[in-house]
Write a protein that holds these residues in place. Structure first.
Motif, PDB file in Angstrom:
ATOM      1  N   GLN B 111       0.436  -0.942  -0.036  1.00  0.00           N
ATOM      2  CA  GLN B 111       0.179  -0.186  -0.067  1.00  0.00           C
ATOM      3  C   GLN B 111       0.789   1.246  -0.186  1.00  0.00           C
ATOM      4  OE1 GLN B 111      -4.109  -0.473   1.596  1.00  0.00           O
ATOM      5  NE2 GLN B 111      -3.339  -2.233   0.927  1.00  0.00           N
ATOM      6  N   GLN B 112      -0.227   2.440  -0.361  1.00  0.00           N
ATOM      7  CA  GLN B 112       1.575   3.948   0.214  1.00  0.00           C
ATOM      8  C   GLN B 112       0.288   4.716   0.676  1.00  0.00           C
ATOM      9  OE1 GLN B 112       1.268   6.906  -3.415  1.00  0.00           O
ATOM     10  NE2 GLN B 112      -0.425   5.391  -4.568  1.00  0.00           N
ATOM     11  N   LEU B 113      -1.013   4.196   0.633  1.00  0.00           N
ATOM     12  CA  LEU B 113      -1.779   5.669   1.804  1.00  0.00           C
ATOM     13  C   LEU B 113      -0.454   5.096   3.272  1.00  0.00           C
ATOM     14  CD1 LEU B 113      -5.288   4.162   0.841  1.00  0.00           C
ATOM     15  CD2 LEU B 113      -4.201   6.403  -0.149  1.00  0.00           C
ATOM     16  N   LEU B 114      -0.846   6.805   3.579  1.00  0.00           N
ATOM     17  CA  LEU B 114       0.104   7.137   4.591  1.00  0.00           C
ATOM     18  C   LEU B 114      -0.604   6.540   5.588  1.00  0.00           C
ATOM     19  CD1 LEU B 114       0.781  10.575   3.614  1.00  0.00           C
ATOM     20  CD2 LEU B 114       2.442   9.174   3.971  1.00  0.00           C
ATOM     21  N   TRP B 115      -0.366   5.356   6.666  1.00  0.00           N
ATOM     22  CA  TRP B 115      -0.902   4.925   7.266  1.00  0.00           C
ATOM     23  C   TRP B 115      -1.362   5.405   8.903  1.00  0.00           C
ATOM     24  CZ3 TRP B 115      -2.591   0.178   7.368  1.00  0.00           C
ATOM     25  CH2 TRP B 115      -3.233  -0.702   8.494  1.00  0.00           C
ATOM     26  N   ASP B 116      -1.799   6.478   9.392  1.00  0.00           N
ATOM     27  CA  ASP B 116      -2.046   7.400  10.192  1.00  0.00           C
ATOM     28  C   ASP B 116      -2.542   8.829   9.922  1.00  0.00           C
ATOM     29  OD1 ASP B 116      -1.533   6.029  12.980  1.00  0.00           O
ATOM     30  OD2 ASP B 116       0.908   6.128  11.978  1.00  0.00           O
ATOM     31  N   LEU B 117      -2.571   9.039   8.609  1.00  0.00           N
ATOM     32  CA  LEU B 117      -3.408  10.487   8.404  1.00  0.00           C
ATOM     33  C   LEU B 117      -5.405   9.236   6.860  1.00  0.00           C
ATOM     34  CD1 LEU B 117      -0.410  12.485   6.716  1.00  0.00           C
ATOM     35  CD2 LEU B 117      -1.817  12.344   9.851  1.00  0.00           C
ATOM     36  N   PRO B 118      -5.909  10.403   7.452  1.00  0.00           N
ATOM     37  CA  PRO B 118      -6.953   9.736   6.302  1.00  0.00           C
ATOM     38  C   PRO B 118      -6.390   9.982   4.562  1.00  0.00           C
ATOM     39  CG  PRO B 118      -7.365  12.090   7.401  1.00  0.00           C
ATOM     40  CD  PRO B 118      -5.765  11.965   7.534  1.00  0.00           C
ATOM     41  N   PRO B 119      -6.694   9.186   3.554  1.00  0.00           N
ATOM     42  CA  PRO B 119      -6.130   9.020   2.469  1.00  0.00           C
ATOM     43  C   PRO B 119      -6.240  10.341   1.830  1.00  0.00           C
ATOM     44  CG  PRO B 119      -8.191   7.267   3.164  1.00  0.00           C
ATOM     45  CD  PRO B 119      -8.041   8.244   4.401  1.00  0.00           C
ATOM     46  N   THR B 120      -7.414  11.658   2.096  1.00  0.00           N
ATOM     47  CA  THR B 120      -6.799  13.105   1.042  1.00  0.00           C
ATOM     48  C   THR B 120      -5.892  13.164   1.532  1.00  0.00           C
ATOM     49  OG1 THR B 120      -8.151  13.548   3.368  1.00  0.00           O
ATOM     50  CG2 THR B 120      -9.678  13.622   1.882  1.00  0.00           C
ATOM     51  N   GLU B 121      -4.999  13.081   2.627  1.00  0.00           N
ATOM     52  CA  GLU B 121      -3.587  13.480   2.524  1.00  0.00           C
ATOM     53  C   GLU B 121      -2.654  13.318   1.302  1.00  0.00           C
ATOM     54  OE1 GLU B 121      -3.187  15.881   4.106  1.00  0.00           O
ATOM     55  OE2 GLU B 121      -3.753  16.050   6.995  1.00  0.00           O
ATOM     56  N   THR B 122      -2.973  11.572   1.191  1.00  0.00           N
ATOM     57  CA  THR B 122      -2.095  11.009   0.698  1.00  0.00           C
ATOM     58  C   THR B 122      -2.541  11.824  -0.659  1.00  0.00           C
ATOM     59  OG1 THR B 122      -2.115   8.906   1.277  1.00  0.00           O
ATOM     60  CG2 THR B 122      -1.563   8.949  -1.024  1.00  0.00           C
ATOM     61  N   TYR B 123      -4.002  11.556  -1.251  1.00  0.00           N
ATOM     62  CA  TYR B 123      -3.932  12.966  -2.164  1.00  0.00           C
ATOM     63  C   TYR B 123      -3.593  14.158  -2.593  1.00  0.00           C
ATOM     64  CZ  TYR B 123      -8.423   8.960  -2.026  1.00  0.00           C
ATOM     65  OH  TYR B 123      -8.546   7.573  -2.093  1.00  0.00           O
ATOM     66  N   ALA B 124      -3.561  15.005  -1.208  1.00  0.00           N
ATOM     67  CA  ALA B 124      -3.170  16.449  -1.245  1.00  0.00           C
ATOM     68  C   ALA B 124      -1.295  15.884  -2.027  1.00  0.00           C
ATOM     69  CB  ALA B 124      -2.987  16.219   0.241  1.00  0.00           C
ATOM     70  N   MET B 125      -0.586  14.903  -1.066  1.00  0.00           N
ATOM     71  CA  MET B 125       0.670  15.045  -1.816  1.00  0.00           C
ATOM     72  C   MET B 125       0.506  14.365  -3.242  1.00  0.00           C
ATOM     73  SD  MET B 125       3.069  12.002   1.256  1.00  0.00           S
ATOM     74  CE  MET B 125       3.110  10.725  -0.563  1.00  0.00           C
TER      75      MET B 125
END
Ligand SMILES: Nc1ncnc2c1ncn2[C@@H]1O[C@H](COP(=O)(O)OP(=O)(O)OP(=O)(O)O)[C@@H](O)[C@H]1O
Ligand SMILES: [Mg+2]
Lengths: 271, 361
Positions: B111-125
């Protein structure tokens, strides 16, 4: 070589990366604080030297100088250290590095953003200690002279960069060795002695002190620290700034070349 | 269908891994300090295929066949040992940013999603990393989130999401930059049947909306049957089949499945007289019938049995795969199995029989 266009992209991406990185640090604040609490060695050393200096100064160091030295040393260390070695060696081992390699930004830029993002949190944590430093030993701070202030700020940026590239080098050893963390721990021990982290360099036995001053470890902590509290005069500090940036350039070349070789090996042996 | 611009071109691709052999014992361990004997594993051998814009291709083969290795090479994560590859006009292993912006690699196990943050943060990144204009990113996210029905999930920390929910969020992150080439390595692994169906519908939608090329591996044959008109089959790193899925089924298992629902139980021997019985239970019989005898067999069944309902289907793909690879563990590449079936005109050494007109070569 995409490094230049990468730098441009990195600059554009940084604000977002820093914001996301900050949320990450906030999410990990408990671990963060525990980590801070384990870096208490300077305080232990301060207590010892403070007691020793009660009977009279040790060399140039009176009690107040020790207070200034160790508090400022702790603050500088906290602001310039990174976890890059741990992260790199973990990500190389479990393959998470692959995801980074597939993003159109050099992983080292992403790592650096992640570490800079932790700065506000770190600043927050050092604030009480900085306050204590100013309160108890404010008159020892040499940065009221704007020229010293400029050199000190450049030395801080330099220390961060030098440590970052050194960590790139040590972390990249994980591409080749199973025991890169062990190498890093040896490095940490050397750092503790030769950077002035445990004992001011001038209080080390003569030849150790001389080696330390010539080594890159000096540029990582002792130089900005001693400049801050006026233990190095302007001329010496200017010369040491040049030395520091020469070390940065060297370490950048070394670190990046080991990194590049490591990635080449990584994609040959299975990402 | 013919595809003007191949997005993926692979010619003579091989990948050999060097692995260190470590013999047991202290002496061997000591000796290995000075000399480490190595062994090569040929994960992929002389593989060639092309994939055009808008194609959905299933990439099949037993465990260890070399699928993940191939996908990693195509995505630029592994350096090929030999062969020419271009993806969207680039050499993947250079990992040019312009190339990386056109592809995505989704691994069901990573997985690439940031584990401790909501997916929206990965999307922003990812939006920042891929330099997607904000308006376009917002639009893409809104569309994908609506399709996957994950509106309220993307604001929860990733670690609180179930596997299926996470996988959906993962897919949005992987597609945010609107890649033209999708490498999907077991994207539905571990998901329940309805979640799998949703993922399939989603992949198909994305493929049709953006004319993206999709190369997908899965051990769930339903994924492949539902999504991929074309399949590439490999075994022990070698190409076994490249072409139409239906043609492969016909070739390996030419017989049709005739399913009969009967109004009353009958003696199994009666069924045997009509055609070979695959299964018979609960008033439902499945017979295996050669296509040329289908007509006669159906008439015979209707005349002699009390049939309530009847259906004619291809044999399930699982069975085709089993048949294809039943020799794999005995050390015989499955290629031989296809080559020996009727209609496989090619020679036994290069049995690239079905290069179907539709396969875009
Ligand atoms: N990094 C590596 N080093 C050495 N051998 C490897 C490496 N990666 C894969 N292999 C070997 O290459 C072969 C192909 O592996 P690969 O992962 O591509 O198979 P796969 O088709 O994806 O299998 P599965 O269906 O189980 O996922 C296997 O024999 C595997 O052991
Ligand atoms: Mg695999």
């Amino acid at each position: 070589m995409h490094i230049l266009s990468d730098a441009r992209r990195a600059v554009r991406a940084y604000p977002t990366l820093l914001r996301v990185g900050l949320s990450e640090v906030v999410a990990y604040r408990a671990e963060f604080i525990v980590w801070i609490l384990t870096t208490n060695m300077p305080f232990v050393m301060l207590a010892i030297w403070h007691a020793v200096a009660a009977d009279g100064p040790v060399g140039r160091f009176g009690q107040k100088d020790f207070v200034a030295y160790y508090l400022a040393g702790w603050v500088i260390r906290l602001l310039t250290s990174t976890w890059l070695v741990w992260e790199l060696s973990m990500e190389i081992r479990d393959g998470t590095l692959s995801a980074r390699l597939l993003r159109p930004l050099h992983p080292l830029f992403a790592f650096s953003a992640q570490h800079l993002a932790a700065l506000p949190m770190r600043v927050l944590i050092v604030t009480p200690v900085v306050t204590a430093l100013v309160w108890f030993a404010g008159d020892r701070l040499a940065i009221r002279d704007p020229r010293v202030l400029v050199i000190f700020l450049a030395a801080m940026v330099g220390a961060w960069l030098l440590i970052f590239f050194t960590m790139v080098l040590l972390g990249s050893l994980s591409f080749f060795l199973e025991s890169a963390i062990g190498v890093f721990e040896v490095w940490l021990a050397l750092f503790a002695v030769l950077s002035g982290y445990l004992v001011p360099l001038e209080l080390l036995p003569g030849w150790v002190g001389r080696v330390a001053r010539l080594s890159p470890f000096d540029s990582m902590l002792s130089f900005p620290l001693e400049t801050l509290i006026g233990l190095r005069d302007l001329g010496t500090a200017t010369r040491d700034l040049c030395t520091q940036w020469a070390y940065i350039a060297t370490m950048a070349v070394f670190g990046l070349s080991v990194w590049r070789r490591g990635v080449r090996r990584y994609v040959a042996f299975g990402g | 269908m013919s595809y003007a611009r191949p997005l993926v071109e692979v010619h003579g691709l091989s990948k050999t891994f060097r692995v260190h052999k470590r013999a047991p014992g202290v002496l061997a361990a000591l000796r290995s300090v000075f000399h480490r004997p190595t062994e090569s594993v040929n994960a992929v051998q002389d593989l060639s295929f092309t994939i055009g814009e808008g194609e959905r291709v299933g990439f099949l083969g037993p465990n260890g066949a070399g699928k993940t290795t191939t996908l990693k090479i195509l995505a630029g994560l592994l350096h090929p040992t030999a062969g020419q590859i271009t993806v969207a006009g680039f050499l993947p292993f250079r990992r040019d940013p312009a190339f990386l912006k056109q592809i995505t690699l989704v691994m069901g196990q990573k997985q690439q999603l940031l584990w401790d943050l909501p997916p929206t943060e990965t999307y922003a990144m990812n939006r920042a990393l891929y330099e997607v204009p904000r308006a376009q990113a917002d639009e893409t996210i809104a569309e994908l989130v609506a399709l996957l029905e994950i509106g309220d999930l993307v604001n929860k920390p990733t670690r609180q999401l179930s596997l299926g929910e996470r996988m959906k969020c993962e897919l949005v992150a992987a597609l945010l930059h609107r890649p033209r080439v999708l490498f999907l390595d077991e994207p539905t692994i571990g998901l329940d049947v309805s979640m799998q169906a949703k993922m399939r519908a989603f992949i198909r939608h994305y493929n049709e909306r953006f004319a993206a090329a999709v190369l997908l591996t899965s051990h769930y044959m339903d994924d492949v049957t539902a999504l991929c008109p074309r399949v590439i089959v490999i075994d022990q790193g070698r190409l076994v089949y490249d072409g139409d899925l239906k043609a492969l089924v016909r070739r390996v298992r030419p017989d049709k499945r005739l399913t009969l629902r009967l109004s009353a139980p009958i003696d199994r021997r009666l069924l045997d007289q009509i055609a070979p019985v695959v299964s018979y239970e609960g008033g439902q019989a499945v017979l295996s019938v050669p296509p040329e005898r289908l007509n006669a067999t159906v008439q015979n069944a209707l005349a002699t049995l009390s049939v309530v309902d009847l259906a004619v289907e291809d044999p399930p793909l699982e069975e085709v795969m089993r048949e294809l690879f039943k020799n794999a563990h005995a050390g015989t590449p499955a290629a031989a199995a296809v080559a020996s079936t009727p209609g496989a005109g090619a020679s036994a050494t290069r049995p690239l029989l079905a290069t179907d007109p539709g396969s875009g070569s």
